[in-house]
Design a protein around this motif. Sequence first.
Motif, PDB file in Angstrom:
ATOM      1  N   UNK A 267      50.320  37.645  37.076  1.00 50.81           N
ATOM      2  CA  UNK A 267      49.941  38.665  38.042  1.00 50.81           C
ATOM      3  C   UNK A 267      48.829  38.305  39.038  1.00 50.81           C
ATOM      4  N   UNK A 268      47.688  38.113  38.231  1.00 54.65           N
ATOM      5  CA  UNK A 268      46.574  37.584  39.089  1.00 54.65           C
ATOM      6  C   UNK A 268      46.703  36.415  39.746  1.00 54.65           C
ATOM      7  N   UNK A 269      47.516  35.324  39.510  1.00 56.67           N
ATOM      8  CA  UNK A 269      47.854  34.204  40.252  1.00 56.67           C
ATOM      9  C   UNK A 269      48.545  34.632  41.547  1.00 56.67           C
TER      10      UNK A 269
ATOM     11  N   UNK B  51      52.811  42.258  44.166  1.00 57.96           N
ATOM     12  CA  UNK B  51      53.436  42.704  42.830  1.00 57.96           C
ATOM     13  C   UNK B  51      53.506  44.027  42.761  1.00 57.96           C
ATOM     14  N   UNK B  52      54.267  44.722  41.916  1.00 59.05           N
ATOM     15  CA  UNK B  52      54.493  46.153  41.478  1.00 59.05           C
ATOM     16  C   UNK B  52      52.978  46.588  41.323  1.00 59.05           C
ATOM     17  N   UNK B  53      52.736  47.805  42.167  1.00 59.73           N
ATOM     18  CA  UNK B  53      51.465  48.562  41.484  1.00 59.73           C
ATOM     19  C   UNK B  53      51.534  49.004  40.085  1.00 59.73           C
TER      20      UNK B  53
ATOM     21  N   UNK C  14      35.910  38.586  33.006  1.00 53.89           N
ATOM     22  CA  UNK C  14      37.353  39.285  32.975  1.00 53.89           C
ATOM     23  C   UNK C  14      37.271  40.412  33.905  1.00 53.89           C
ATOM     24  N   UNK C  15      36.194  41.043  34.195  1.00 60.54           N
ATOM     25  CA  UNK C  15      35.980  41.947  35.274  1.00 60.54           C
ATOM     26  C   UNK C  15      36.056  41.607  36.710  1.00 60.54           C
ATOM     27  N   UNK C  16      35.640  40.141  36.622  1.00 61.97           N
ATOM     28  CA  UNK C  16      35.993  39.453  38.180  1.00 61.97           C
ATOM     29  C   UNK C  16      37.356  39.181  38.421  1.00 61.97           C
ATOM     30  N   UNK C  17      38.058  38.779  37.284  1.00 63.68           N
ATOM     31  CA  UNK C  17      39.718  38.711  37.629  1.00 63.68           C
ATOM     32  C   UNK C  17      40.121  39.990  38.126  1.00 63.68           C
ATOM     33  N   UNK C  18      39.768  41.161  37.409  1.00 63.40           N
ATOM     34  CA  UNK C  18      40.421  42.567  37.593  1.00 63.40           C
ATOM     35  C   UNK C  18      40.171  42.885  39.180  1.00 63.40           C
ATOM     36  N   UNK C  19      38.654  42.894  39.435  1.00 61.90           N
ATOM     37  CA  UNK C  19      38.278  43.352  40.584  1.00 61.90           C
ATOM     38  C   UNK C  19      38.383  42.450  41.786  1.00 61.90           C
ATOM     39  N   UNK C  20      38.883  41.345  41.600  1.00 60.99           N
ATOM     40  CA  UNK C  20      39.055  40.441  42.654  1.00 60.99           C
ATOM     41  C   UNK C  20      40.621  40.232  42.941  1.00 60.99           C
TER      42      UNK C  20
END
Length: 593
Positions: free
Chosen positions: A309-311, A319-321, A347-353
Amino acid sequence: MRHKLAILIGAAMFAQAASAQEPSQPFESSNDLQRLPGELDSFVQEAISEGLLRPARPHTDDGVDSADEAPVENQPAGDVQPAADTPIAAPAPETIREVANVDYLCPETSPYDFEEFIDFTTYQDLSGWRGVLETEEQTTALGRLMARAYLSLGLLTEARAELAGDHGQGGVALRHLVDLLDRDGQPNQAFLSAVAACDVDDGLWLGIAKLKANDAAGADLLAEHFTAFRGLPLRLRANAALIIIPALDRLDRPILSERLMTSFTADEIATSHELQFVKAMQRLSMGAASAAHDLRNYLRRAQYRTEAAAALRRHGQAISSDVERDIVEHYIHEFGNLSPQASVSENLGIILQDLNSAVGYDMTLRLAALPAASDPDAKERLASHFEGMIDADLESGAFLVNLKAMDALLKAGALLEDREGTDGRYARASAMAANFGLPSMSEKLSARLGNDAALSLAQAELAFQLEDHEGLRRLTEAHPDNVAIRKVALIDAIRSGDADAFARLSRGIPGDVDTALMLIEADAAAGHWIVPQRFYSLAAQSGDEAVQVRALRIAETRPAPASTTDGEIALSDVSSRLERLRQSLGSEPTEVR
């Protein structure tokens, strides 16, 4: 054991039944026959990973599993219940960290030497090799050897179990390697750096640790140790690639990702779910049209869902909300189980970005409340994300969006304390609430302010935005010494073309370049050209060449003042006429005797 046998027998019967359906169809090539053991091994590997099977262990002469006779500390923690007076040998994470901080003494052989297992590709390879160990006595050295064997096949849980109770330097080193290869583990870069200082090839693991922390230096280290990576056993390489490829994608290093994937053959990729996944991600980073479709298939698999999903989001794919929200909820659950000493900043960086649309105000505050998110870096990431949402929502022209931002500010609490710009946000929201006829909301927001000046300035800015000239005039008169409010009033006078108001308000305004540039740019935008020449001259005298160029370009567009028919000069234009006269004579006129 019966359940395990049933699973394997069922798999064999399924394969036999499938082949019986088309007895007249021969295999298309010998590759199909060669691939069957690999596919069966993949089935066994996945069964072990899912906890349906447990690897067999060496047997004693009595036919009893050696694990049953081994000391408690050599068994997986979940398999035994220690007696009441028996201490649990496995150290707590804090103890492991303390051990890892001691000086590392270079051993004769690296603890990360996998040369003995270079040909291990299937679980059958491990079973055949382990047969020679059946008569061996259970020792610390044998436990480490077994741990390396399990690591060579990507069996992290089994490797960790072999190291339980081993507090020696070699055991700690291997345990840190398990932490590194565990996608949820936190590698100890200081320890890995000490290991790398003893053996140059072990710099590979330090590079992977840095990549796991989104440190670009890790990519350079990986490039330097590419030969060492190629020399690892296949399953260990695949395990490492599952960490490396997503990290390189986050760092936008597609060429290095492509180079890394050349260490795997097409057949190796075809028989490994992990390699198929990272190959799809690598192709997406190179812009392959079908890669996004391939990667979406992994959204249905929990093991790969988050990275997939992140990629996709990173590369502009929607992608679906619901998927985003589920992934963020998963992260919050995982973070909640971590100790305050654990770092979740990256990991927060991945989530927030990459998954930022799912992280609204409430989700951000939930993340900020977790003990593992209490370190300064994590708090900075969350506060910046929260402030970005506040600023965007206060800029919105929709009342409900503005109201959502006001409510979020009231809930922010400690997240925004002592941060630059916090007073300004509360003041602006308070002024907007008052303008919307929400006195209670305005009072609650203004109560969070450290000083009244911020609220007054926010009220002035809002009056300017709403073109409330009378309200801005009252604020200016109520705060005659507030230069910031007077500057807002000056811009308002420029916008409305009120030369008299400008002349009155500009008295005592600081004669700095920034203020002058602000005024002449507003003058050019409004088109009334009421700003006197002295501000144009002040801006043009800036020591910054870029500011000089901007000031001169604005001056070039400024029309020449209209001459009066009766020869009289307006009082408001006296200063500009004198300034032009001074410039025409030169900055230092010579004295005539």
